[in-house]
Design a protein around this motif. Structure first.
Motif, mmCIF file in Angstrom:
data_model
loop_
_atom_site.group_PDB
_atom_site.id
_atom_site.type_symbol
_atom_site.label_atom_id
_atom_site.label_comp_id
_atom_site.label_asym_id
_atom_site.label_seq_id
_atom_site.Cartn_x
_atom_site.Cartn_y
_atom_site.Cartn_z
ATOM 1 N N GLN A 1 28.979 39.271 41.558
ATOM 2 C CA GLN A 1 30.144 39.490 40.767
ATOM 3 C C GLN A 1 29.716 39.256 39.462
ATOM 4 O OE1 GLN A 1 32.954 36.391 40.197
ATOM 5 N NE2 GLN A 1 32.120 35.193 41.793
ATOM 6 N N THR B 1 34.659 31.549 43.854
ATOM 7 C CA THR B 1 35.120 32.553 43.141
ATOM 8 C C THR B 1 34.424 34.283 43.843
ATOM 9 O OG1 THR B 1 33.298 32.607 41.563
ATOM 10 C CG2 THR B 1 34.973 31.272 41.108
ATOM 11 N N TYR C 1 37.230 36.703 44.870
ATOM 12 C CA TYR C 1 38.050 37.568 43.955
ATOM 13 C C TYR C 1 37.250 38.336 43.120
ATOM 14 C CZ TYR C 1 41.090 33.723 45.781
ATOM 15 O OH TYR C 1 41.385 32.606 46.473
ATOM 16 N N VAL C 2 36.484 39.308 43.530
ATOM 17 C CA VAL C 2 35.650 40.062 42.740
ATOM 18 C C VAL C 2 36.722 41.059 41.834
ATOM 19 C CG1 VAL C 2 34.105 41.947 42.750
ATOM 20 C CG2 VAL C 2 33.681 39.898 44.037
ATOM 21 N N SER D 1 37.341 38.913 37.587
ATOM 22 C CA SER D 1 36.860 37.986 38.156
ATOM 23 C C SER D 1 36.307 37.210 37.440
ATOM 24 C CB SER D 1 35.730 38.743 39.072
ATOM 25 O OG SER D 1 34.663 39.203 38.225
#
Length: 357
Positions: free
Chosen positions: A32, A316, A319-320, A334
């Motif tokens: 990401q 995290t 949540y790309v 992101s």
């Protein structure tokens, strides 16, 4: 060589700001980070061992533009001049610091996103506790003498190791059976509740949003860690039955699951993040960028903080393409892209020196 803020400022001033390269180690949250950097118009560079990881070929949007292949991560120090020539900014993550080692990371002669001084306060649990308690944060009680264990406690080793080696003890005898005395550890009373990992972003250069004494705070997402074997082991029986069978719970992080909190808790969630940032400004000039408060939400709706990670965390990665929270800031935002956006904004505002160290 001691790397000072002034020295890094001089390096940044020498950069061609129209041709910045974003670099990190190929692990943890790199997909990401590279994806977000590309979306913001930056070149990307992946640092890896022996050969480029093949799995990047399966994720072309997360594949860096080029790789720097090393025999060992400390060999990165031999490539500093070449990386400066590419106008490189390093994005640290948990694996980056663990693989490089904190001493080498602190002495790396390259501009790094964030404030490297945070490492001293984050990686030593006693200093971390001093920071959080000073911010008025509720934390689990610490037991200094293991002989005083009189109920469930969590024993944690210093450093970022994904929960490896952590264990629960209920008695002094439990503790002595499992402790590795060669490592520095902390004993915290176990808090019953639901674990929430809160992903924030602090910008010292943004003047809108949830304002602090300087800059502003964002809350981008949340997750819960999936731990092996603790999250599945109790299918086999009660804790007593497991103990009799010689099966001990372990807490190695193997993945992450998404979460959202009830909306009425958001004021407290922001208040906790703000307190931690304000205290960091007083202690060491402020942490910068993404950070995570690792918490337990209790049944009386209190939030207990048991740890902080002062950089992008692997949770995290869920949540790309954005989270239910970051989508209310900007769609498809992101944490990796938010880091790149901060660098992009700093370049435009001639404030890159304010977000690097």
């Amino acid at each position: 060589m001691v790397i000072t803020k002034e020295h890094i400022s001089d390096v940044v001033k020498s950069y061609d700001l129209e041709n910045i390269t974003i670099a990190t180690i190929c692990s943890h949250s790199s997909l990401q980070i590279f994806d977000g950097a590309r979306k913001e118009g930056f070149k990307t560079l992946g640092i890896c061992l022996r050969e480029p990881p093949k799995y990047y070929d399966a994720f072309p949007l997360g594949k860096p533009d080029e790789f720097l292949v090393l025999n060992k991560y400390t060999d990165l120090l031999d490539h500093i001049d070449a990386l400066k020539a590419k106008n490189t900014i390093i994005i640290p993550h948990g694996s980056f610091v663990a693989y490089m080692g904190p001493e080498i990371f602190e002495e790396m002669d390259l501009p790094t996103f964030g404030n490297r001084l945070v490492l001293e306060w984050e990686s030593v649990r006693k200093k971390e506790r001093e920071w959080l308690i000073g911010a008025g944060i509720h934390m689990p009680d610490v037991i200094e003498d293991p002989r005083d264990i009189d109920g469930p406690v969590m024993v944690k080793y210093d450093g970022a190791h994904g929960g490896k080696g952590f264990f629960i003890a209920k008695t002094y005898e439990d503790f002595m059976e499992h402790i590795d005395t060669t490592k520095t550890f902390t004993i915290q009373r176990f808090i019953v509740g639901t674990r929430y990992y809160l992903h924030y972003f602090y910008s010292p250069i943004k003047e809108t949003g949830y304002k602090l004494s300087k800059g502003s705070l964002e809350m981008l997402s949340m997750d819960r860690r999936v731990e092996s074997n603790a999250d599945e082991i109790f299918r086999l029986g009660s804790p007593k039955e497991l103990l009799e069978a010689g099966i001990i719970p372990t807490y190695v992080v193997t993945g992450n699951a998404p979460l959202v909190a009830r909306e009425s808790l958001l004021p407290l969630i922001f208040e906790l993040g703000a307190r931690v940032v304000e205290e960091s400004i007083d202690l060491f000039g402020g942490m910068i960028g993404s950070f995570c408060l690792e918490t337990v939400f209790t049944d009386d709706l209190q939030i207990k903080v048991f740890e902080i990670s002062a950089r992008i965390v692997a949770g995290t990665n869920l949540y790309v393409s954005g989270s239910p929270y970051s989508d209310l800031v900007e769609e498809n935002l992101s944490t990796g892209r938010r880091i790149a956006r901060e660098i992009k904004n700093a370049v435009k505002q001639n404030q890159l020196d304010d977000i690097t160290s």
